[in-house]
Design a protein around this motif. Structure first.
Motif, short mmCIF file in Angstrom:
data_model
loop_
_atom_site.label_atom_id
_atom_site.label_comp_id
_atom_site.label_asym_id
_atom_site.label_seq_id
_atom_site.Cartn_x
_atom_site.Cartn_y
_atom_site.Cartn_z
N GLY A 184 151.24 59.93 11.82
CA GLY A 184 151.13 59.92 10.37
C GLY A 184 151.91 58.78 9.76
O GLY A 184 151.71 57.61 10.08
N THR A 185 152.86 59.11 8.92
CA THR A 185 153.70 58.10 8.29
C THR A 185 154.93 57.84 9.14
O THR A 185 155.22 58.56 10.11
N GLU A 186 155.68 56.83 8.74
CA GLU A 186 156.93 56.54 9.45
C GLU A 186 157.88 57.74 9.35
O GLU A 186 158.56 58.08 10.32
N GLU A 187 157.88 58.39 8.18
CA GLU A 187 158.76 59.54 7.98
C GLU A 187 158.33 60.73 8.83
O GLU A 187 159.17 61.41 9.44
N SER A 188 157.01 61.02 8.87
CA SER A 188 156.55 62.17 9.66
C SER A 188 156.80 61.94 11.15
O SER A 188 157.16 62.86 11.88
N ALA A 189 156.64 60.68 11.59
CA ALA A 189 156.90 60.36 13.00
C ALA A 189 158.38 60.55 13.32
O ALA A 189 158.74 61.06 14.39
N ARG A 190 159.23 60.13 12.40
CA ARG A 190 160.68 60.30 12.62
C ARG A 190 161.04 61.78 12.72
O ARG A 190 161.80 62.18 13.60
N ARG A 191 160.46 62.58 11.84
CA ARG A 191 160.76 64.01 11.86
C ARG A 191 160.26 64.67 13.14
O ARG A 191 160.92 65.54 13.71
N VAL A 233 152.54 68.61 28.23
CA VAL A 233 153.20 68.27 26.97
C VAL A 233 153.39 66.75 26.86
O VAL A 233 153.32 66.19 25.76
N THR A 234 153.59 66.09 27.98
CA THR A 234 153.71 64.64 27.97
C THR A 234 152.43 64.00 27.46
O THR A 234 152.46 63.01 26.70
N GLU A 235 151.31 64.54 27.89
CA GLU A 235 150.01 64.04 27.44
C GLU A 235 149.90 64.10 25.91
O GLU A 235 149.46 63.15 25.25
N VAL A 236 150.29 65.23 25.34
CA VAL A 236 150.21 65.41 23.88
C VAL A 236 151.19 64.49 23.17
O VAL A 236 150.83 63.82 22.19
N VAL A 237 152.42 64.45 23.65
CA VAL A 237 153.45 63.63 23.00
C VAL A 237 153.07 62.14 23.07
O VAL A 237 153.26 61.40 22.10
N THR A 238 152.52 61.72 24.18
CA THR A 238 152.07 60.33 24.31
C THR A 238 150.95 60.03 23.34
O THR A 238 150.93 58.96 22.70
N GLU A 239 149.99 60.95 23.21
CA GLU A 239 148.91 60.76 22.25
C GLU A 239 149.45 60.65 20.83
O GLU A 239 148.87 59.97 19.98
N ALA A 240 150.57 61.31 20.58
CA ALA A 240 151.19 61.25 19.26
C ALA A 240 151.97 59.96 19.03
O ALA A 240 152.53 59.75 17.94
N GLY A 241 152.01 59.09 20.06
CA GLY A 241 152.73 57.83 19.93
C GLY A 241 154.23 57.97 20.10
O GLY A 241 155.00 57.10 19.69
N LEU A 242 154.66 59.08 20.72
CA LEU A 242 156.08 59.36 20.91
C LEU A 242 156.38 59.47 22.40
O LEU A 242 155.49 59.33 23.24
N THR A 276 151.41 68.03 16.35
CA THR A 276 152.26 67.03 17.01
C THR A 276 151.64 65.64 16.87
O THR A 276 152.32 64.67 16.51
N VAL A 277 150.35 65.55 17.13
CA VAL A 277 149.65 64.26 17.03
C VAL A 277 149.55 63.82 15.56
O VAL A 277 149.76 62.65 15.24
N THR A 278 149.25 64.75 14.68
CA THR A 278 149.12 64.41 13.26
C THR A 278 150.43 63.85 12.70
O THR A 278 150.44 62.82 12.00
N LEU A 279 151.53 64.51 13.00
CA LEU A 279 152.82 64.04 12.49
C LEU A 279 153.26 62.76 13.20
O LEU A 279 153.81 61.85 12.56
N GLY A 280 153.05 62.69 14.51
CA GLY A 280 153.46 61.50 15.26
C GLY A 280 152.71 60.25 14.84
O GLY A 280 153.27 59.15 14.83
#
Length: 264
Positions: free
Chosen positions: A163-170, A215-224, A157-161
């Motif tokens: 990562g690139t603009e495309e991986s974050a979008r996905r 899960v909020t903690e993880v998603v926030t760390e992912a920049g999402l 989740t963090v790696t994709l969030g």
């Protein structure tokens, strides 16, 4: 006539059918999600992920075997794990809808894993506190195994969030896709209420706040951000499933259907 097993020490006789249904739900969650993850074999983004997802699927199927075996003993029918996995129609499965969602792309699978693994760890940790020593031992073991699955989902989740603009979008799209299906994990019905009232197993409802915080903690760390869906899916626990579920169960049961009664 099949003899109903004796109740567990300290367990009221009336709790056995309810406990069987509860364990069947957990077992169906693990079995169905394991089958979904098996569909990634030879299709994952890398060889490492192919192995990782197949190993996670094997753990889940192991959990399903233990839970379905116990459910078959408690419900008085004498059905085995194989009978329950391969001998029921799709309407007889009681898994949460989240676990049957199609894999989508890799980010959607990661989002589904993020939601499920954080829930499963909490669920099994509470099961580890129940009075039945066998179920408690299973819950403790399963919680440790799913904790590794959770780490895998968190990392991706963090790696994709991030990562690139495309991986974050996905990754964002994956979260939006699965989030309406998360509320069902914590639903209470009369079966759960009776079990919780008798002290047999705890209700999943109080776990939701802790789950959301983690899960909020993880998603926030992912920049999402955690989605706020306008609707919530339900019905899986009652045997009402998505249109993609029938083909999944047909695939799961294909060998048994081709060779009924076959032994190997």
């Amino acid at each position: 006539m099949v003899r109903r097993p004796d109740p567990l020490p300290g367990e009221p006789p009336s709790a056995a059918p309810d406990l069987a249904r509860y364990l069947l739900r957990l077992g169906d969650d693990a079995l169905v999600l394991g089958q979904r993850l098996c569909q990634w074999i030879t299709r994952a983004p890398t060889i490492d992920e192919d192995l990782a997802l197949s190993n996670i699927a094997l753990d889940l199927i192991g959990h399903a075997r233990a839970l379905l075996t116990r459910a078959g003993r408690l419900d008085g029918t004498g059905r085995t794990e194989d009978d329950l996995a391969y001998g029921r129609s799709d309407r007889e499965f009681t898994n949460a809808l989240l676990t049957e969602l199609p894999n989508g792309d890799f980010a959607a699978t990661v989002a589904r894993q993020l939601a499920y693994t954080h829930y499963a760890v909490l669920s099994y940790e509470t099961l580890a506190l129940c009075a039945d020593p066998d179920l408690a031992a299973f819950g403790a073991r399963a919680a440790k195994e799913v904790a590794f699955h959770r780490l895998h989902a968190d990392r991706w989740t963090v790696t994709l969030g991030r990562g690139t603009e495309e991986s974050a979008r996905r990754m964002r799209d994956g979260l939006e896709r699965v989030w309406p299906y998360t509320a069902e994990l914590f639903e209470e019905d009369e079966v759960v209420r009776r079990l919780a009232a008798s002290g047999t197993v705890p209700s999943p409802a109080p776990l939701r706040e802790t789950w959301l915080g983690r899960v909020t903690e993880v998603v926030t760390e992912a920049g999402l951000t955690v989605p706020a869906p306008a609707w919530s899916a339900t019905g899986g626990r009652s045997g009402l499933h998505t249109e993609e579920f029938g083909p999944l169960i047909a695939e799961l049961q294909s060998v048994r259907r081709q060779f009924p009664g076959g032994t190997w």
